[in-house]
Design a protein around this motif. Structure first.
Motif, PDB file in Angstrom:
ATOM      1  N   VAL A 193       0.835  -1.206   0.000  1.00 58.45           N
ATOM      2  CA  VAL A 193       0.000   0.000   0.000  1.00 58.45           C
ATOM      3  C   VAL A 193       0.868   1.255   0.000  1.00 58.45           C
ATOM      4  O   VAL A 193       0.622   2.205  -0.755  1.00 58.45           O
ATOM      5  N   LEU A 194       1.897   1.260   0.822  1.00 57.10           N
ATOM      6  CA  LEU A 194       2.777   2.427   0.894  1.00 57.10           C
ATOM      7  C   LEU A 194       3.551   2.624  -0.405  1.00 57.10           C
ATOM      8  O   LEU A 194       3.769   3.761  -0.843  1.00 57.10           O
ATOM      9  N   VAL A 196       2.574   1.817  -3.465  1.00 58.65           N
ATOM     10  CA  VAL A 196       1.651   2.392  -4.450  1.00 58.65           C
ATOM     11  C   VAL A 196       1.409   3.869  -4.155  1.00 58.65           C
ATOM     12  O   VAL A 196       1.429   4.719  -5.058  1.00 58.65           O
ATOM     13  N   PHE A 197       1.207   4.192  -2.885  1.00 59.30           N
ATOM     14  CA  PHE A 197       0.935   5.584  -2.506  1.00 59.30           C
ATOM     15  C   PHE A 197       2.116   6.491  -2.841  1.00 59.30           C
ATOM     16  O   PHE A 197       1.953   7.542  -3.483  1.00 59.30           O
ATOM     17  N   PHE A 198       3.304   6.095  -2.422  1.00 57.74           N
ATOM     18  CA  PHE A 198       4.470   6.951  -2.638  1.00 57.74           C
ATOM     19  C   PHE A 198       4.845   7.031  -4.116  1.00 57.74           C
ATOM     20  O   PHE A 198       5.319   8.076  -4.583  1.00 57.74           O
ATOM     21  N   ILE A 200       2.755   7.030  -6.587  1.00 62.22           N
ATOM     22  CA  ILE A 200       1.825   8.007  -7.160  1.00 62.22           C
ATOM     23  C   ILE A 200       2.265   9.424  -6.804  1.00 62.22           C
ATOM     24  O   ILE A 200       2.258  10.331  -7.648  1.00 62.22           O
ATOM     25  N   MET A 201       2.673   9.623  -5.562  1.00 62.21           N
ATOM     26  CA  MET A 201       3.110  10.948  -5.134  1.00 62.21           C
ATOM     27  C   MET A 201       4.356  11.397  -5.888  1.00 62.21           C
ATOM     28  O   MET A 201       4.480  12.567  -6.273  1.00 62.21           O
TER      29      MET A 201
END
Length: 252
Positions: A193-194, A196-198, A200-201
């Motif tokens: 999850v982290l 994918v999140f980072f 994208i950021m």
């Protein structure tokens, strides 16, 4: 290079943990020292050069000679790290070539027994690194995005390694010395999850409105690498790349 260790299942995780821990501690102390050394923040922010640390060193030492000596130390450290990085990448390419995962695998998997070094793979990596480093001569934006894409590409490679184990319930994951049991599933899921999140950021543009110079090309580089790797896998990898022995034994 893990194959050169007597017990890679135990030694590699320890080495990674030690490296990350020491790196975090030294980076924190270095950052604190830099902050205390700044006497004119506006000069650092508005410096016309591309290396603000040089301005900080000059402010800390009070003269250009002291700043030069501190920069020389960094230069020597970078040179040593560059050599070790090229050697590590050469061995990585050699390992992939040995498993027929790269073009001309038979050639790049050869090893010079006298030097105990994969000479062809190391030379290839050196040429590629030199070529990529020369991109800055043509476009600073392209070079900065290429260097910055390491974070996205590296994190995505972790995702490709972890996510399949989550889908399979981690039943094909060999249990090592640091097996976390049911907690490992939670850690792996949180890691995905982290990532994918980072990722994208890190693919967001640097500023709005977006222009060619301010565009963040990390997403373009990521998609381009995925297309190239997928194409090579479909054309060559499916027929020639063997399944890792550890995974094969676990599946049995």
């Amino acid at each position: 290079m893990a194959e050169e260790l007597p017990n890679p299942r135990r030694d590699i995780p320890r080495a990674i943990f030690a490296q990350v821990s020491l790196g975090a501690i030294t980076a924190f102390l270095y950052a604190v020292a830099l902050f205390y050394a700044v006497s004119d923040l506006d000069e650092v922010i508005n410096t016309s050069g591309s290396f603000p640390a040089a301005v900080i060193y000059r402010q800390a030492t009070g003269n250009a000679g002291g700043a030069f000596c501190l920069l020389l130390i960094i230069f020597l450290i970078i040179m040593i790290c560059a050599i070790s990085t090229v050697l590590s990448l050469g061995r990585t390419w050699w390992a992939l070539a040995r498993d027929q995962a790269t073009p001309f695998g038979d050639f790049f998997s050869s090893v010079n027994e006298q030097l105990s070094c994969p000479i062809p793979a190391t030379i290839l990596v050196g040429v590629l690194v030199t070529g990529l480093g020369a991109i800055i001569l043509a476009s600073g934006t392209a070079f900065n995005d290429l260097v910055g894409s390491f974070i996205v590409l590296c994190a995505f490679s972790y995702l490709l390694a972890i996510f399949p184990h989550l889908i399979s319930g981690r039943k094909y994951t060999p249990k090592g010395d640091f097996w976390m049991g049911k907690y490992g599933f939670v850690v792996n899921a949180l890691g995905c999850v982290l990532i994918v999140f980072f990722n994208i950021m890190f693919c967001f543009p640097y500023a709005m409105p977006v222009s060619a110079d301010l565009m963040n090309y990390n997403s373009v580089i990521l998609v381009g690498v995925l297309i190239i790797v997928t194409f090579w896998w479909l054309v060559y990898g499916l027929k020639h790349y063997p399944t890792p022995k550890v995974l094969t034994e676990a599946m049995k």
